[in-house]
Scaffold this active site. Structure first.
Site, PDB file in Angstrom:
ATOM      1  N   GLY C  54       0.815  -1.199   0.000  1.00 23.42           N
ATOM      2  CA  GLY C  54       0.000   0.000   0.000  1.00 23.42           C
ATOM      3  C   GLY C  54       0.853   1.255   0.000  1.00 23.42           C
ATOM      4  O   GLY C  54       2.058   1.197   0.194  1.00 23.42           O
ATOM      5  N   SER C  55       0.213   2.396  -0.227  1.00 29.42           N
ATOM      6  CA  SER C  55       0.926   3.670  -0.105  1.00 29.42           C
ATOM      7  C   SER C  55       0.896   4.122   1.354  1.00 29.42           C
ATOM      8  O   SER C  55       0.273   3.481   2.196  1.00 29.42           O
ATOM      9  CB  SER C  55       0.268   4.725  -0.995  1.00 29.42           C
ATOM     10  OG  SER C  55       0.499   4.426  -2.348  1.00 29.42           O
ATOM     11  N   GLY C  56       1.573   5.220   1.636  1.00 33.30           N
ATOM     12  CA  GLY C  56       1.596   5.740   2.997  1.00 33.30           C
ATOM     13  C   GLY C  56       2.835   5.303   3.765  1.00 33.30           C
ATOM     14  O   GLY C  56       2.996   5.649   4.925  1.00 33.30           O
ATOM     15  N   HIS C  57       3.702   4.535   3.078  1.00 36.68           N
ATOM     16  CA  HIS C  57       4.925   4.056   3.729  1.00 36.68           C
ATOM     17  C   HIS C  57       6.179   4.691   3.139  1.00 36.68           C
ATOM     18  O   HIS C  57       7.281   4.208   3.358  1.00 36.68           O
ATOM     19  CB  HIS C  57       5.031   2.539   3.586  1.00 36.68           C
ATOM     20  CG  HIS C  57       3.806   1.806   4.001  1.00 36.68           C
ATOM     21  ND1 HIS C  57       3.268   1.952   5.262  1.00 36.68           N
ATOM     22  CD2 HIS C  57       2.999   0.948   3.342  1.00 36.68           C
ATOM     23  CE1 HIS C  57       2.173   1.198   5.351  1.00 36.68           C
ATOM     24  NE2 HIS C  57       1.989   0.587   4.197  1.00 36.68           N
ATOM     25  N   ASP C 110      -1.908  -8.215   0.198  1.00 36.01           N
ATOM     26  CA  ASP C 110      -0.751  -8.186  -0.697  1.00 36.01           C
ATOM     27  C   ASP C 110      -0.462  -9.578  -1.244  1.00 36.01           C
ATOM     28  O   ASP C 110      -0.189  -9.756  -2.432  1.00 36.01           O
ATOM     29  CB  ASP C 110       0.473  -7.636   0.042  1.00 36.01           C
ATOM     30  CG  ASP C 110       0.253  -6.205   0.507  1.00 36.01           C
ATOM     31  OD1 ASP C 110       0.709  -5.295  -0.183  1.00 36.01           O
ATOM     32  OD2 ASP C 110      -0.417  -6.006   1.540  1.00 36.01           O
ATOM     33  N   HIS C 219       0.436  -0.119   9.405  1.00 36.08           N
ATOM     34  CA  HIS C 219      -0.880   0.378   8.999  1.00 36.08           C
ATOM     35  C   HIS C 219      -1.676   0.742  10.237  1.00 36.08           C
ATOM     36  O   HIS C 219      -2.896   0.756  10.227  1.00 36.08           O
ATOM     37  CB  HIS C 219      -1.661  -0.677   8.215  1.00 36.08           C
ATOM     38  CG  HIS C 219      -0.880  -1.290   7.115  1.00 36.08           C
ATOM     39  ND1 HIS C 219      -0.113  -2.410   7.289  1.00 36.08           N
ATOM     40  CD2 HIS C 219      -0.727  -0.918   5.829  1.00 36.08           C
ATOM     41  CE1 HIS C 219       0.478  -2.704   6.132  1.00 36.08           C
ATOM     42  NE2 HIS C 219       0.129  -1.824   5.249  1.00 36.08           N
TER      43      HIS C 219
END
Ligand SMILES: Nc1ncnc2c1ncn2[C@@H]1O[C@H](COP(=O)(O)OP(=O)(O)O)[C@@H](O)[C@H]1O
Ligand SMILES: Nc1ncnc2c1ncn2[C@@H]1O[C@H](COP(=O)(O)OP(=O)(O)O)[C@@H](O)[C@H]1O
Ligand SMILES: [Mg+2]
Ligand SMILES: [Mg+2]
Ligand SMILES: [Mg+2]
Ligand SMILES: [Mg+2]
Lengths: 331, 222, 331, 222
Positions: C54-57, C110, C219
């Protein structure tokens, strides 16, 4: 205060200790003077470059010590200019036959410490020159201040004089280069949240849920005005417009564009801002030649960002592109 | 006229040091209103060395003693306060080189020299909303009281200090309505109006403590 | 929510746009699949390395694309595994005759997306291998989960297989190297504050003024337990001890030590933690051979940090030291 | 026995899509309690393409139509939900390849196939606190009602749906006391007890909406 801190008085020394331990091959740490210096400095064939300023702005300046950048940094405590002594002892330790260049962000305390120290050093026969950096456009009326503040644009001055020094430039030449870069560099910042100095233990100022500080200083100093939270595009315009208007930058200019995070803003947001700024500049006919996104000059954990533009010419672009290696690194 | 001796000077310096240590938080909070909040911390880091290294300072004479204190302050206090306070102590010391006693006039001369030093170092003056706005009227009050015949030390000196403390507090309070023209607070422009200057308040708090404790100091031999 | 965001749905695309604009010479952006890839990929002589998640990392993984690291990254939205399609299309675009290696952090979503995509890709004749990364020690009882989560230690797997791929290693060899690095890598994190996903607009979970989450996931997933705010040394011990105990790392070991910021913690604090961790390891007879301090795998604006240890041997150390160049950079 | 036609299937799919769009925030908040909060967002991003591209899907027969929907969902929804929901639609579609009408038994067969797909893809089962814990009892209820003689479409189908909605809601509520054993919520261990599973609630909300709106759908020709 939600921070990783032991005794607040030890915050800066413990951070410096960490920097030294993480870079054992390249950096030396002199605890008495909060001094982080290159292992190979001073070098006979190179002017030494030194920067002081308060702590809390990392990577500026203790983490920008290294090949092609600073030879040493001697920060004061969080947001406090270094005691005169630190600067004086640092200048002595970094004394090269080619001289020492002191980079100073333009604040009262920093100016005083560096002026007193360089007087002392000169009295002892050292060749010392001082360069003041003042890229922050947010302070308009400077009748009653020492003038514009030095903020994230400092990075470009360091980088350019660092590269020139590495090439063997002498003190006069470095002062010329540094003043030139400073003269075409403009910055403005914006705070979404205040920052919390460890010793204070609570936020330095207050901002409402939907309030922002436009033109904020890197020590939490107020800027031009309080504003309302808005979209990223609108917030960006609040700081990009004044920066463009100030020099001014105009159609046909080729620039370096920096989106600098103030400490608490994640790089996802910084890259979002970068993309929008790049596009807004393109709309004005301004071309981005070099781009910088990340944390360069922070204000502890403040959420927010600043925009810096540097008008490039061949000389500046060449110096900015020269190789460099500093304490803050990825690999 | 009674004169002040090294012991009196020691009392004053140590009292300043301890006041700054005791008020670290308060001074910092005052500086946080329109400055950057480090004022209390900076002073405390310097004066804690003065306090802890107390016995180590050269006491050959009053001038030498004050000069050593000045060097310690200058080298240990960061921010604007290091150079400002260091310069003040240095200039005061220079006025009384080699002296082992001080007359009332000496005290006033020292204060005036300190003020000139601050003005020069800070490119500042009365009216800029700095510690000068407390220090200058306080010095005026001391000078007037001494000129009116009060001695520099001994019981009546308490009266001089009481008067000085009252003036210092009033002057510090009066900085509330001023607009800052020097230091970080100057960036706030009109927003600096409405809160007193941290440096000026520090001068008041110190003077008040000196006045309060003067009677309890180790009495100087007659 | 105090963030630089326009329309939340556009948060990831606008960030990717910024990354592309900041790296015009080295990176290509394929908006349909959130794909950031090297301009020179796929190369005939090199296995392509791909990571999703995911994004945000950030910088993981769109900013770790570059020479010696990833060939491409196709993130999903904030905290969401990429749709299967993204992975499939990315694998197709990066198909090298030497094959494609998919790096997957071990999460249900994932795993599913990558498994479905690689089945499809293999059906079309592509040589695809998948490597799962699961360095997070905070989840002890994995009976009911897909097992350990992949977090910041991912960086070391990427770095090692990236370097080996650059040297020409084939798919089998890369899987061997990656699995080996993963098997000696352990991480645990700690949150001081929650994070705020742009689309949610409010914090993902709640922490009291003096509460922390020990073992937090990237997350915002809960960790081992809630704890009380304490000194930096005590907080560090909370995450360093379990990491050391897990492999276990023992006296005589030579390690890579990473202090990773979760997004909202300034690097001053990270270096402070680094120094203390380095010393605590030295006290146990564990030597730090390579050090990493900064943001490698974040959780949006979460304040907090994680500790990663990798047991080094000559092969791993050589691969970690190999040159690399990625989107996130200083100069 | 009345049979369902493409129009009925269209109604159901569109109703699912719109329910997911209307509940983006609510579903996200449910997922945030012990998950990572992206569930509502993920579904909405996929179903908004279903909704906006509505007229573009191949409607040759019911199986083809559902397969196109499945592909769209799989390629547009991220997180765990993309593969889970995509697999569910894909498996359901495979059961009715080439058909233009559906019997009640077809509907049950589709639901069972979807459930098997989810179990396989998610390595999960009833009792793990996932959407299965709502979907399985709901399917059981539909099967029982149909076996009891209610037709798959037409007015009495409303009764089947009403019964299904009641069961779905009850089952979703019952996930509150369960401990999560799959998905991100599983990391929370015992802390996952006390709030319902986001996926199970979504199943309940969708079934309730289908029940409520069934009567108002474009009526299928007799
Ligand atoms: N230029 C100046 N001249 C004299 N006094 C000054 C000047 N600037 C600041 N001050 C005094 O110093 C105080 C702030 O000290 P400090 O916090 O150490 O400075 P800073 O953080 O701005 O470097 C102010 O409250 C004021 O009284
Ligand atoms: N392994 C699994 N099998 C079946 N359903 C699952 C599984 N894992 C999660 N779910 C369902 O998916 C929902 C969460 O979906 P989503 O938020 O998209 O997943 P994530 O963010 O964990 O990738 C849960 O509420 C649960 O109903
Ligand atoms: Mg200061
Ligand atoms: Mg201050
Ligand atoms: Mg998710
Ligand atoms: Mg989720």
């Amino acid at each position: 205060m939600k921070k990783f801190v032991n005794e607040p008085k030890q915050f800066v020394p413990e951070m410096l200790q960490g920097i030294a331990l993480a870079n054992p091959d390249t950096l030396t740490y002199v605890p008495e003077f909060n001094l982080i210096m290159r292992k190979d400095a001073p070098r006979e064939d190179k002017v030494s470059i030194v920067q002081g300023s308060g702590s809390g702005h990392e990577p500026a300046h203790v983490l920008t010590v290294g090949r092609g950048m600073l030879d040493g940094a001697c920060p004061g405590d969080v947001f406090s200019a270094p005691p005169m002594d630190y600067v004086y002892e640092t200048a002595k330790r970094l004394a090269s036959p080619k001289g020492v260049l002191l980079l100073v962000n333009n604040y009262t305390g920093d100016r005083m410490a560096f002026e007193m120290a360089s007087e002392l050093a000169e009295a002892e026969g050292l060749a010392v020159r001082t360069l003041f950096i003042d890229d922050d456009v947010s302070v308009q009326d400077s009748t009653y201040t020492v003038g514009r503040r030095g903020v994230a644009g400092n990075f470009f001055v360091m980088k350019a004089v660092g590269a020139a020094a590495e090439e063997g430039a002498d003190l006069d030449e470095l002062v010329r280069v540094g003043e030139k870069v400073n003269s075409v560099t403009r910055t403005m910042g914006l705070a979404l949240t205040p920052c919390t100095p460890p010793a204070k233990g609570s936020p330095l100022f207050e901002l409402g849920e939907d309030e922002i500080e436009i033109g904020v200083g890197i020590h939490g100093e107020p800027g031009r005005r309080r504003g309302k939270l808005a979209s990223a595009d609108e917030l960006l315009a609040e700081i990009l417009e004044p920066v463009v208007a100030d020099l001014p930058f105009s159609s046909g200019d080729r620039v370096a564009l920096m989106i600098n995070g103030l400490g608490g803003t994640p790089i996802s947001e910084l890259y979002l801002l970068y993309g929008r700024a790049h596009q807004q500049l393109a709309d004005r006919g301004i071309t981005v030649g070099r781009s910088y996104v990340g944390e360069y000059c922070t204000s502890l954990d403040m959420a927010g960002a600043s925009v810096t533009l540097v008008r490039l010419d061949d000389e500046i672009e060449r110096l900015l592109a020269a190789p460099a290696e500093i304490g803050v690194r990825i690999f | 006229m009674t004169t002040a001796r090294l012991a009196d000077v020691e009392f004053v310096v140590r009292s300043i040091a301890r006041t700054c240590l005791a008020n670290e938080k308060e001074f910092g909070e005052l500086d946080a209103v329109v400055g950057d909040g480090d004022f209390g911390y900076s002073l405390a880091r310097g004066f804690e060395i003065v306090d802890s290294g107390w016995d180590s300072f050269d006491r050959t004479d009053i001038g030498t003693f004050l000069q050593k204190i000045a060097v310690t302050i200058t080298s240990r206090i960061g921010g604007t306060s290091g150079p400002i306070w260091g310069t003040a102590f240095l200039r005061a010391a220079a006025q009384v080189k080699g002296q082992t006693t001080l007359s009332g006039d000496d005290v006033v001369r020292m204060l005036r020299a300190a003020i000139e030093g601050i003005k020069q170092r800070g490119a500042s003056d009365v009216g800029d909303k700095t510690l000068l706005d407390a220090l200058v009227p306080t010095t005026d009050a001391i000078e007037a009281a001494i000129a009116a015949g009060a001695p520099a030390a001994g019981a009546p000196a308490a009266d001089v200090l009481a008067r000085a403390a009252a003036v210092a507090r009033e002057a510090a309070d009066a900085t509330t309505t001023m607009q800052a023209r020097r230091g970080r607070a100057a960036y706030t422009g009109e927003r600096s109006i409405g809160s007193p200057d941290a440096g000026a308040v520090a001068v008041a708090v110190i003077t008040e403590r000196l006045a309060a404790e003067w009677a309890t100091r180790a009495p100087a031999p007659a």
